[in-house]
Write an enzyme that holds these catalytic residues in place. Sequence first.
Site, PDB file in Angstrom:
ATOM      1  N   LYS A 137       0.843  -1.206   0.000  1.00 53.99           N
ATOM      2  CA  LYS A 137       0.000   0.000   0.000  1.00 53.99           C
ATOM      3  C   LYS A 137       0.870   1.245   0.000  1.00 53.99           C
ATOM      4  O   LYS A 137       1.555   1.541   0.976  1.00 53.99           O
ATOM      5  CB  LYS A 137      -0.912   0.045   1.229  1.00 53.99           C
ATOM      6  N   GLU A 152      10.069   0.761  10.499  1.00 55.06           N
ATOM      7  CA  GLU A 152      11.079   1.792  10.255  1.00 55.06           C
ATOM      8  C   GLU A 152      10.373   3.116  10.469  1.00 55.06           C
ATOM      9  O   GLU A 152       9.548   3.520   9.656  1.00 55.06           O
ATOM     10  CB  GLU A 152      11.623   1.635   8.829  1.00 55.06           C
ATOM     11  N   GLU A 157       9.962  15.218  15.707  1.00 52.44           N
ATOM     12  CA  GLU A 157      10.290  15.121  14.284  1.00 52.44           C
ATOM     13  C   GLU A 157       9.443  16.140  13.527  1.00 52.44           C
ATOM     14  O   GLU A 157       8.216  16.068  13.542  1.00 52.44           O
ATOM     15  CB  GLU A 157       9.978  13.702  13.787  1.00 52.44           C
TER      16      GLU A 157
HETATM   17  P1  NDP Z   1       1.835   7.740   8.572  1.00 55.39           P
HETATM   18  O1  NDP Z   1       2.642   6.945   9.514  1.00 55.39           O
HETATM   19  O2  NDP Z   1       0.414   7.991   8.897  1.00 55.39           O
HETATM   20  O3  NDP Z   1       1.855   7.063   7.134  1.00 55.39           O
HETATM   21  C1  NDP Z   1       2.685   6.032   6.704  1.00 55.39           C
HETATM   22  C2  NDP Z   1       1.865   4.984   5.944  1.00 55.39           C
HETATM   23  O4  NDP Z   1       0.989   4.290   6.827  1.00 55.39           O
HETATM   24  C3  NDP Z   1       0.961   5.568   4.878  1.00 55.39           C
HETATM   25  O5  NDP Z   1       0.868   4.675   3.793  1.00 55.39           O
HETATM   26  C4  NDP Z   1      -0.340   5.673   5.628  1.00 55.39           C
HETATM   27  O6  NDP Z   1      -1.450   5.799   4.792  1.00 55.39           O
HETATM   28  C5  NDP Z   1      -0.359   4.401   6.405  1.00 55.39           C
HETATM   29  N1  NDP Z   1      -1.245   4.388   7.564  1.00 55.39           N
HETATM   30  C6  NDP Z   1      -1.808   5.443   8.227  1.00 55.39           C
HETATM   31  N2  NDP Z   1      -2.540   5.005   9.271  1.00 55.39           N
HETATM   32  C7  NDP Z   1      -2.423   3.660   9.286  1.00 55.39           C
HETATM   33  C8  NDP Z   1      -2.944   2.622  10.140  1.00 55.39           C
HETATM   34  N3  NDP Z   1      -3.711   2.896  11.200  1.00 55.39           N
HETATM   35  N4  NDP Z   1      -2.617   1.348   9.872  1.00 55.39           N
HETATM   36  C9  NDP Z   1      -1.826   1.042   8.833  1.00 55.39           C
HETATM   37  N5  NDP Z   1      -1.324   1.971   7.988  1.00 55.39           N
HETATM   38  C10 NDP Z   1      -1.607   3.258   8.209  1.00 55.39           C
HETATM   39  O7  NDP Z   1       2.552   9.091   8.297  1.00 55.39           O
HETATM   40  P2  NDP Z   1       1.888  10.449   7.778  1.00 55.39           P
HETATM   41  O8  NDP Z   1       1.896  10.414   6.328  1.00 55.39           O
HETATM   42  O9  NDP Z   1       0.565  10.713   8.422  1.00 55.39           O
HETATM   43  O10 NDP Z   1       2.914  11.519   8.319  1.00 55.39           O
HETATM   44  C11 NDP Z   1       2.800  11.971   9.660  1.00 55.39           C
HETATM   45  C12 NDP Z   1       4.156  12.168  10.252  1.00 55.39           C
HETATM   46  O11 NDP Z   1       4.843  10.941  10.280  1.00 55.39           O
HETATM   47  C13 NDP Z   1       5.069  13.082   9.455  1.00 55.39           C
HETATM   48  O12 NDP Z   1       4.862  14.397   9.780  1.00 55.39           O
HETATM   49  C14 NDP Z   1       6.420  12.591   9.849  1.00 55.39           C
HETATM   50  O13 NDP Z   1       6.824  13.202  11.033  1.00 55.39           O
HETATM   51  C15 NDP Z   1       6.213  11.125  10.090  1.00 55.39           C
HETATM   52  N6  NDP Z   1       6.639  10.294   8.955  1.00 55.39           N
HETATM   53  C16 NDP Z   1       7.782   9.599   9.089  1.00 55.39           C
HETATM   54  C17 NDP Z   1       8.233   8.832   8.057  1.00 55.39           C
HETATM   55  C18 NDP Z   1       9.484   8.069   8.174  1.00 55.39           C
HETATM   56  O14 NDP Z   1       9.974   7.560   7.180  1.00 55.39           O
HETATM   57  N7  NDP Z   1      10.034   7.950   9.352  1.00 55.39           N
HETATM   58  C19 NDP Z   1       7.530   8.747   6.781  1.00 55.39           C
HETATM   59  C20 NDP Z   1       6.292   9.485   6.761  1.00 55.39           C
HETATM   60  C21 NDP Z   1       5.899  10.227   7.814  1.00 55.39           C
HETATM   61  P3  NDP Z   1      -1.896   7.291   4.350  1.00 55.39           P
HETATM   62  O15 NDP Z   1      -0.833   7.832   3.499  1.00 55.39           O
HETATM   63  O16 NDP Z   1      -3.101   7.072   3.600  1.00 55.39           O
HETATM   64  O17 NDP Z   1      -2.125   8.051   5.607  1.00 55.39           O
END
Ligand code: NDP
Length: 491
Positions: A195, A269, A400
């Site tokens: 996904k 991660e 972060e």
């Molecule tokens: P998320 O952790 O919400 O998103 C990462 C992935 O998980 C996306 O594909 C998301 O879908 C999906 N997801 C969201 N909720 C669930 C759930 N309950 N169960 C399973 N999968 C889920 O990150 P965000 O995009 O909301 O970003 C928020 C914050 O997270 C950022 O501001 C940043 O600080 C941090 N972040 C950190 C990352 C890293 O690599 N360490 C990467 C991205 C974000 P969807 O996109 O549809 O929400």
Amino acid sequence: MAEIDKPRREVDVPGDWTYASAPESRDIVHIRDRYGYYVGGEWLEPAETYETISPRDEEPLAAVGQATAEDVGRAVAAARTAYADGWSSLPGSERAKYLFRIARILQERSREFAVLESLNGGKPIKESRDVDLPLAAAHFFYYAGWADKLEYAFPNRRPRPVGVAGQIIPWNFPLLMLAWKVAPALACGNTVVLKPAETTPLTALLFCDVLRQAELPDGVVNIVTGDGRTGAALVESEDVDKIAFTGSTEVGKEIQRRLAGTGKRLTLELGGKAANIVFDDAALDQAVEGIVNGIYFNQGHVCCAGSRLFVQESIYEPLVAKLERRLTTLRVGDPLDKNSDVGAINSAAQLEKIRELVASGVDEGAEIYQPPCVLPEKGYWFVPTVFTNVAQSYRIAQEEIFGPVLSVLTFRTPEEAVEKANNTPYGLSAGVWTEKGSRILWMAQRLRAGVVWANTFNRFDPGSPFGGYKESGFGREGGRHGLEPYLEFEE
Ligand code: NDP
């Protein structure tokens, strides 16, 4: 001697040496109006869709499916069938052929993928072209090489695949994170349901075309799009054997809670708040480049970004002066312009989060520096920012931000640098700048971070494992270690 008649021409000498724009053409990319899910080698029609946009100007790009739990169930069933129908028992050398093919096709189509990545995600084309795409192809090449050598990678342990892997990836490196997840899973004989993030699904959907071109057997890789609900459905799906997640610590913890006691395997991660530590004997100009690359690369949307800069007190002033001067030369603008250094913020929600945290830094008493910068009128933009006068307790030093915002702190001794650097719930990466090799080793032994870079930052290689300590997650991706989460062993 006869005089030579020199032709006199009026030559236009530019009065202004700023960069002219150099836009990359988007003609190479064909975006469909509507995308379904790629399941069992077929496109499934979605009942519900949402619009994916370009963050550079908020232009709608395509309607993309919002997969339900039933859709996810179909994808998992297709992956299970493909697993049982031959993929898991295919000789490693045969699996390798597909991975090599995918790698080569990614190389051949790299410009198309790079343009689409920048369009949908907002990152500068020079990064998607020179970093994301070459690294994504390199991951497939690298794991293709392991596919027929698993017995040698783990001698006397009789490795076998885990089964169906559910993989959930974020929006900061959409295609690269796909490669990090899909390549080792397939090399080990697993099948996959992936996904992509809600805001950046398009390169994953284009990747389905690569899978067809490579003639990968149907159902080995399935792609379902949608928001967090789709991710949650994949986590909960009964027939998934393993979940691999990259994203926020908050969602990572939620997934861990949900999987507790189910027997499903999990790797996480998650976030980071990396310390980039500069000693007084470092080459300062080189360090400034490393600091800039550490935090402004990909608009700071990098889990291992060097978002906390620790400077030895004796060089604090010259270093900050050089850094601020360097910031005035960063070009912020159109991601498709080959001269842009910093592109668009990925989404309105992320921009809001950055603004909120930056406001908290100002409120708590830090000093803000932002270079003069003209931002485009439409789209999501944030000026590269440096905070000085930061206390360890401030939110901008603890949380972060995931944006182009750097917090500068100081230290006097190596011991103090280690203590301050480790004062974070995270532990993903760190950087050390010094000319002394012994000091690099001393620091690397003490920093609680999965990766420690020395005199460089944000360097990635498929052969090198990547992953975190503490709230940055567990499990490693990349290298031989990256195979383990996708294998079971008969000891
Ligand atoms: P998320 O952790 O919400 O998103 C990462 C992935 O998980 C996306 O594909 C998301 O879908 C999906 N997801 C969201 N909720 C669930 C759930 N309950 N169960 C399973 N999968 C889920 O990150 P965000 O995009 O909301 O970003 C928020 C914050 O997270 C950022 O501001 C940043 O600080 C941090 N972040 C950190 C990352 C890293 O690599 N360490 C990467 C991205 C974000 P969807 O996109 O549809 O929400």
